[in-house]
Design a protein around this motif. Sequence first.
Motif: not given
Lengths: 318, 394, 276
Positions: B293-305, B384-392
């Motif tokens: 889960v964490l690797p899949a969400a890395v961009p989100g974590v990056f964005a959070a920081i 946004q890119r993360l969301k698109r990737r996960l939805e895709g």
Amino acid sequence: MTLHGRWEVGGGSRRGAAWSVLFTGATGLATALILAMLAVILVNVAWHGWPALSWRFVTAGTEADMFEVGKAGVFPMIFGTTARVILMTLFVIPVGVTTAIYLHEYAHTTSVLTRVIRTAVANLAGVPSIVFGLFGLGFFIHFLGDRLDLVLHPDNPKPIWGKPALLWASLTLAVMTLPVVIVATEEALRGLSPGLREASLALGATKLQTIWQIVLPNALPGILTGGILAVSRAAGEVAPLLFTGAAYYMAELPRSLTDQFMDLGYHVFVLSTQSPNLEQTRPILYGTVLVLLLLTFALNATAILVRARMRRRQRAAG
Amino acid sequence: MAEPSHPGGRRPGWQALDRGQRARPWEWVAEQAIRVVSVTAIVLVFLIFVFVMREALPVLLGRVNSAAAQERRALPVEQMDRLDPEELRQYLELSRKEFAEMDRDTLRLLMEVKLEAAEEVPEDKDAPLNTAAWRYLLGPHQWTGYDRPAYIWQPVSSIHKYNIVPLIVGSLKTSVVALLFAVPLALAAALYVSQLAPPRLKEWVKPGIELLAGIPSVVLGFFGLVVLATFLQQVCGYASRLNAFVAGIALGLACIPVIFSIAEDALTSVPRSFSEAALALGSSRWQAAWQVVLPAAVPGVFAAIVLGFGRAVGETMVVLMASGNASLLTWSVFDSTRTMTATIAAELAETVFGGHHYRILFLLGALLFAVTFLSNLLGELVIQRLKRRLEGGR
Amino acid sequence: MDDVSLPKVRLPEPAPEPSPGGAGAGEALLRTEGLSLWYGSARALHNITLGIPPHRVTAFIGPSGCGKSTLLRCFNRLNDLIDHVRIEGRVAIAGHDLYGPGVDAIELRKRVGMVFQKSNPFPKSIYENIAYALRLHGLRERRRLDEVVEQSLRGAALWDEVKDRLHRSALGLSGGQQQRLCIARAIAIQPDILLMDEPASALDPIATARIEDLILELKQRFTIVIVTHNMQQAARISDYTAFFYLGELIEFDTTRRVFTNPSQQQTEDYVTGRFG
Ligand SMILES: Nc1ncnc2c1ncn2[C@@H]1O[C@H](COP(=O)(O)OP(=O)(O)OP(=O)(O)O)[C@@H](O)[C@H]1O
Ligand SMILES: [Mg+2]
């Protein structure tokens, strides 16, 4: 070979169990630590602030001496904060709700205008509050205010509009909280079942009739949440007020939109940095902080409750 | 036909459909009005940019002269009548209000005072320098009385020293402390809440953190100043009670909810099927959380920081109250520190409208605006890119 | 409804019916010609040509996702609300092109009512649900409102169940009652055509039977198009049946023919339940 493999798996999972405990423990501990810090702040403020709270404290002004324990009250600040927040609501709710309606009910999801508006909203949400203060000073006071003075009072050399005032502070805060209202309202609109709109339109209602009579009444809780969130965010903000309207001291309550005002949050700042003797004035300081916290938390709690109820209802309906 | 009469009166024939769209002026007016109002957000961002830049631009273009010597070129009192009121007001450094309240004699008196003051000021070799020029804003300079070139922010001394490097470093110092404190805690909590915590607990933790987000920053600043500063000084034993460290910790409290909520959102939006696949292969819950889960969400974590950084750099009241506000250029977090935001907050009220100090503070504001604008843009793009990737991938 | 005879004059003779012996060409009230529809780049309807006769019940059947709802929503232009929908071909009521340049979709929807698959009463009182529709049509007088509300509720066989709680929330009704309220709301405004998208899909057999009775009764006054997944239902209540598959109209004929002697193998497979 199979046996060997099975043993390995067994050993791995035993080690895994230790890791699992460690990992869950560490992340759980971090969570607990955050909540503990929250608790420390709240308990500290409540503990020291509670004794200072009295009917006198919240109803008295600062006529005698704003630093004198037992005499100084915070009524003018409560008044000022309430006034600026209500005024802000009058500006921000109509604009914010209308924008959300445009984005959700009218605009094509992929149109350029929609995308630009969304980007603007996201950016507005990220602008530092002090920059809003600069904007309020540069735009509202020195651009609008100075011009208003020129037009309305050309012979009066004293600035009436072109100086910090309740009106300008409220407008500045309205600009700052616009994204909050837009986002919350849009969430509320998104939560309404599309079937509701279709039902109305299929009966021959126009878009405006549908929005006005079906969509808005049903999105009201969400719009309310947005308003409350904006208010609670704005109630505690100080930085945008520093140059746009908050006064260090005023002998009287503000009487018009062009008066300055005293403010709870700004008063906390004044008391903790300008007090002649911090030890002595500590009770007033803690009392003021407690009043401010109670005010913002009451607002936040309302928002959270309204939203939770709304979500539950939506889940039940969906 | 025995049907109830039509509610709207006589039923029209189907030709009515061909008669063209009925004019619905209100519908049209409302739609246009709604569209116009909704452009407000765009206009506001634009106005903020324009009105902050408008004041800062002359500095950027090197059109502002802050040389002390120029100010000392005092005018003879007789010249008073040759100046128009606005020039006179600026020359005497009066606010509009003050100027309006003064009569001629007072103004005359002020001119004399100014002339005398100018004659008394000793010559300074730095006096002719335009300290608002770029090389003084950013580079070190050997000021009179200093034994080596230094970065000095001292806008109200007789020679206005406007070096903004100490302020930038101050902002960075407090923000880095804040992030070092907030990121591990907030991320761990986000992982815990989104992946590991029992649902019942989740319903308590999230409102708790929302409550933390609801604490006004002036209260966090107060807490840093009154409680945290003393406590941390006792624990760590450094010299300056208020410093970047204290301010950073208090600032961290303001960043935790931001980082937490974005990271938690990103972690939750990783499709359940990811972790279920891992669980089905025999991983434990924490392994699924950590390795899948964490690797899949890395961009989100990056964005959070990144967004947490934006919040930290832009926060005003906490640092104004808890950082000590001495504009020293040091790398130690235990020294009293002055940030860009605190500088604007503390000094703007005392500046002359349109003067060099005023403009340089707006320059700091523009810088803040740019930094937070960019970090927000970056954060949003990544999300946004993360969301698109996960939805895709769903 | 004298205007029903208009198509004979106005309509050019349509392309040959998809199924010979289908609904009489000249009598059709609602007619599509070469209708195709795209959601973005995905084509949902392929070149559909059919005519729906007045005062009859026409059933649309076909496997899920074959475009029945999509076609139904072309008849009241509800698809206009979805971004990126593109339509080709012609849909006409009594010869009047629904997608012509000057056509007012709102006027159209006042005359082509719709009942949705998922019942969608407004979160208002039962009374207000119907009164809202009536007010849209300019009916404001209280006495008339009361009258028509009662008439419509009776028409939807709901009056007896709700007459004592007209001013309570419609969301407190059972699923079947809600659906009948939606029907009452749709017939209150006296449309000429009533589109029903699986009106009984979520109901128990008793409620379903009620709604079927209702449909047979309503047929006297309205032209009804109904989408259903229930073959028995289609057989029981409809006069004509259209079978769709993957966005194409496979067969359109009288219900009796479609169910007893279909001309297409696919249709036979579907109605006999042998279909994949
Ligand atoms: N709003 C939409 N956007 C994109 N595609 C859509 C949309 N609505 C329907 N579709 C697609 O169009 C096709 C036809 O859908 P439609 O809803 O008309 O089917 P249906 O025959 O009514 O199915 P069901 O019996 O399940 O209701 C489907 O492939 C569907 O995925
Ligand atoms: Mg369907």
